[in-house]
Motif scaffolding. Structure first.
Motif, PDB file in Angstrom:
ATOM      1  N   PHE A 246       0.852  -1.187   0.000  1.00 18.91           N
ATOM      2  CA  PHE A 246       0.000   0.000   0.000  1.00 18.91           C
ATOM      3  C   PHE A 246       0.887   1.235   0.000  1.00 18.91           C
ATOM      4  CE2 PHE A 246      -2.355   3.403   2.090  1.00 18.91           C
ATOM      5  CZ  PHE A 246      -3.527   3.414   1.353  1.00 18.91           C
ATOM      6  N   GLN A 247       0.697   2.101  -0.993  1.00 21.17           N
ATOM      7  CA  GLN A 247       1.476   3.331  -1.094  1.00 21.17           C
ATOM      8  C   GLN A 247       0.746   4.447  -0.363  1.00 21.17           C
ATOM      9  OE1 GLN A 247       4.564   3.561  -2.434  1.00 21.17           O
ATOM     10  NE2 GLN A 247       4.637   5.651  -1.693  1.00 21.17           N
ATOM     11  N   LEU A 248       1.339   4.934   0.711  1.00 20.77           N
ATOM     12  CA  LEU A 248       0.754   5.999   1.524  1.00 20.77           C
ATOM     13  C   LEU A 248       1.015   7.334   0.847  1.00 20.77           C
ATOM     14  CD1 LEU A 248      -0.688   6.335   4.252  1.00 20.77           C
ATOM     15  CD2 LEU A 248       1.549   6.619   5.299  1.00 20.77           C
ATOM     16  N   GLU A 249      -0.035   8.123   0.672  1.00 22.13           N
ATOM     17  CA  GLU A 249       0.093   9.414   0.003  1.00 22.13           C
ATOM     18  C   GLU A 249       0.054  10.578   0.976  1.00 22.13           C
ATOM     19  OE1 GLU A 249      -2.931   9.444  -2.982  1.00 22.13           O
ATOM     20  OE2 GLU A 249      -2.025   7.777  -4.079  1.00 22.13           O
ATOM     21  N   ARG A 250      -0.160  10.279   2.249  1.00 24.13           N
ATOM     22  CA  ARG A 250      -0.201  11.298   3.305  1.00 24.13           C
ATOM     23  C   ARG A 250       0.736  10.865   4.423  1.00 24.13           C
ATOM     24  NH1 ARG A 250      -6.059  10.179   2.570  1.00 24.13           N
ATOM     25  NH2 ARG A 250      -5.731   8.796   4.310  1.00 24.13           N
ATOM     26  N   ASP A 251       0.670  11.573   5.535  1.00 18.76           N
ATOM     27  CA  ASP A 251       1.496  11.238   6.698  1.00 18.76           C
ATOM     28  C   ASP A 251       1.070   9.916   7.318  1.00 18.76           C
ATOM     29  OD1 ASP A 251       3.399  11.804   8.865  1.00 18.76           O
ATOM     30  OD2 ASP A 251       1.581  12.065  10.081  1.00 18.76           O
ATOM     31  N   HIS A 252      -0.252   9.657   7.310  1.00 23.70           N
ATOM     32  CA  HIS A 252      -0.774   8.428   7.915  1.00 23.70           C
ATOM     33  C   HIS A 252      -2.137   8.096   7.312  1.00 23.70           C
ATOM     34  CE1 HIS A 252      -2.889  11.489  10.292  1.00 23.70           C
ATOM     35  NE2 HIS A 252      -3.846  10.579  10.403  1.00 23.70           N
ATOM     36  N   VAL A 253      -2.613   6.899   7.612  1.00 21.05           N
ATOM     37  CA  VAL A 253      -3.970   6.481   7.264  1.00 21.05           C
ATOM     38  C   VAL A 253      -4.532   5.762   8.487  1.00 21.05           C
ATOM     39  CG1 VAL A 253      -3.238   4.280   6.237  1.00 21.05           C
ATOM     40  CG2 VAL A 253      -5.409   5.306   5.532  1.00 21.05           C
ATOM     41  N   GLU A 254      -5.823   5.964   8.755  1.00 16.65           N
ATOM     42  CA  GLU A 254      -6.448   5.276   9.879  1.00 16.65           C
ATOM     43  C   GLU A 254      -6.599   3.797   9.537  1.00 16.65           C
ATOM     44  OE1 GLU A 254     -10.086   7.309  10.792  1.00 16.65           O
ATOM     45  OE2 GLU A 254      -9.021   8.993  11.704  1.00 16.65           O
ATOM     46  N   LEU A 255      -6.410   2.957  10.537  1.00 16.61           N
ATOM     47  CA  LEU A 255      -6.411   1.512  10.337  1.00 16.61           C
ATOM     48  C   LEU A 255      -7.682   1.024   9.648  1.00 16.61           C
ATOM     49  CD1 LEU A 255      -5.118  -1.241  10.689  1.00 16.61           C
ATOM     50  CD2 LEU A 255      -5.931  -1.254  13.058  1.00 16.61           C
ATOM     51  N   ASN A 256      -8.850   1.457  10.110  1.00 16.65           N
ATOM     52  CA  ASN A 256     -10.100   0.993   9.503  1.00 16.65           C
ATOM     53  C   ASN A 256     -10.195   1.417   8.036  1.00 16.65           C
ATOM     54  OD1 ASN A 256     -10.547   3.697  10.685  1.00 16.65           O
ATOM     55  ND2 ASN A 256     -12.628   3.457   9.934  1.00 16.65           N
ATOM     56  N   GLN A 257      -9.666   2.585   7.696  1.00 17.86           N
ATOM     57  CA  GLN A 257      -9.685   3.050   6.306  1.00 17.86           C
ATOM     58  C   GLN A 257      -8.690   2.265   5.450  1.00 17.86           C
ATOM     59  OE1 GLN A 257     -11.834   5.229   4.791  1.00 17.86           O
ATOM     60  NE2 GLN A 257     -12.918   5.027   6.733  1.00 17.86           N
ATOM     61  N   LEU A 258      -7.554   1.915   6.024  1.00 19.58           N
ATOM     62  CA  LEU A 258      -6.576   1.103   5.295  1.00 19.58           C
ATOM     63  C   LEU A 258      -7.197  -0.232   4.885  1.00 19.58           C
ATOM     64  CD1 LEU A 258      -3.645   0.581   4.320  1.00 19.58           C
ATOM     65  CD2 LEU A 258      -3.229  -0.411   6.580  1.00 19.58           C
ATOM     66  N   LEU A 259      -7.920  -0.845   5.805  1.00 20.18           N
ATOM     67  CA  LEU A 259      -8.569  -2.127   5.504  1.00 20.18           C
ATOM     68  C   LEU A 259      -9.575  -1.971   4.378  1.00 20.18           C
ATOM     69  CD1 LEU A 259      -9.088  -3.390   9.160  1.00 20.18           C
ATOM     70  CD2 LEU A 259      -7.298  -4.085   7.552  1.00 20.18           C
ATOM     71  N   LYS A 260     -10.286  -0.841   4.358  1.00 22.66           N
ATOM     72  CA  LYS A 260     -11.248  -0.571   3.292  1.00 22.66           C
ATOM     73  C   LYS A 260     -10.517  -0.322   1.970  1.00 22.66           C
ATOM     74  CE  LYS A 260     -14.662   2.827   1.854  1.00 22.66           C
ATOM     75  NZ  LYS A 260     -15.273   4.118   2.175  1.00 22.66           N
ATOM     76  N   LEU A 261      -9.497   0.519   1.984  1.00 25.09           N
ATOM     77  CA  LEU A 261      -8.772   0.863   0.757  1.00 25.09           C
ATOM     78  C   LEU A 261      -8.095  -0.354   0.119  1.00 25.09           C
ATOM     79  CD1 LEU A 261      -7.226   4.235   1.938  1.00 25.09           C
ATOM     80  CD2 LEU A 261      -9.015   3.940   0.213  1.00 25.09           C
ATOM     81  N   CYS A 262      -7.713  -1.331   0.936  1.00 24.02           N
ATOM     82  CA  CYS A 262      -7.051  -2.534   0.422  1.00 24.02           C
ATOM     83  C   CYS A 262      -8.050  -3.629   0.036  1.00 24.02           C
ATOM     84  CB  CYS A 262      -6.065  -3.071   1.452  1.00 24.02           C
ATOM     85  SG  CYS A 262      -4.609  -2.021   1.638  1.00 24.02           S
ATOM     86  N   GLY A 263      -9.335  -3.366   0.236  1.00 24.50           N
ATOM     87  CA  GLY A 263     -10.352  -4.331  -0.165  1.00 24.50           C
ATOM     88  C   GLY A 263     -10.574  -5.464   0.820  1.00 24.50           C
ATOM     89  N   ILE A 264     -10.064  -5.323   2.034  1.00 20.97           N
ATOM     90  CA  ILE A 264     -10.265  -6.356   3.055  1.00 20.97           C
ATOM     91  C   ILE A 264     -11.710  -6.324   3.554  1.00 20.97           C
ATOM     92  CG2 ILE A 264      -9.493  -7.250   5.295  1.00 20.97           C
ATOM     93  CD1 ILE A 264      -7.332  -7.333   3.082  1.00 20.97           C
ATOM     94  N   VAL A 265     -12.268  -5.110   3.676  1.00 24.82           N
ATOM     95  CA  VAL A 265     -13.660  -4.917   4.095  1.00 24.82           C
ATOM     96  C   VAL A 265     -14.336  -3.978   3.107  1.00 24.82           C
ATOM     97  CG1 VAL A 265     -13.223  -5.315   6.554  1.00 24.82           C
ATOM     98  CG2 VAL A 265     -13.023  -3.005   5.632  1.00 24.82           C
ATOM     99  N   ASP A 266     -15.677  -3.940   3.142  1.00 21.47           N
ATOM    100  CA  ASP A 266     -16.440  -3.119   2.208  1.00 21.47           C
ATOM    101  C   ASP A 266     -16.647  -1.682   2.674  1.00 21.47           C
ATOM    102  OD1 ASP A 266     -16.726  -5.228   0.426  1.00 21.47           O
ATOM    103  OD2 ASP A 266     -18.567  -5.919   1.391  1.00 21.47           O
ATOM    104  N   SER A 267     -16.476  -1.442   3.992  1.00 22.63           N
ATOM    105  CA  SER A 267     -16.728  -0.096   4.508  1.00 22.63           C
ATOM    106  C   SER A 267     -15.839   0.179   5.716  1.00 22.63           C
ATOM    107  CB  SER A 267     -18.195   0.049   4.923  1.00 22.63           C
ATOM    108  OG  SER A 267     -18.460  -0.768   6.059  1.00 22.63           O
TER     109      SER A 267
END
Length: 74
Positions: free
Chosen positions: A6-27
């Protein structure tokens, strides 16, 4: 084990959002529920904070999926 880079484009990403962005969860809500269940590890440790800030260089594991977070500083 499935590896996701996963390529981070900011300083950080929230864990729940990372899971969503990677397709692990739907929301983001499903991501929060998954984290709360104790099924997510960050750098080898169980992480229960749903909006934990994930930075470049960290590794998140969920089941047989490993997400390696990279960024400009990694």
């Amino acid at each position: 084990m499935q590896d996701i880079d996963f390529q981070l484009e900011r300083d950080h990403v929230e864990l729940n959002q990372l899971l969503k962005l990677c397709g692990i969860v739907d929301s983001g809500g499903a991501g929060k529920a998954l984290v709360s269940s104790g099924a997510v590890r960050v750098d080898g440790e169980v992480e229960l904070r749903r909006t934990c800030k994930i930075h470049a260089g960290q590794v998140v594991e969920v089941g047989d999926v490993r997400i390696t977070v990279a960024g400009d500083g990694a």
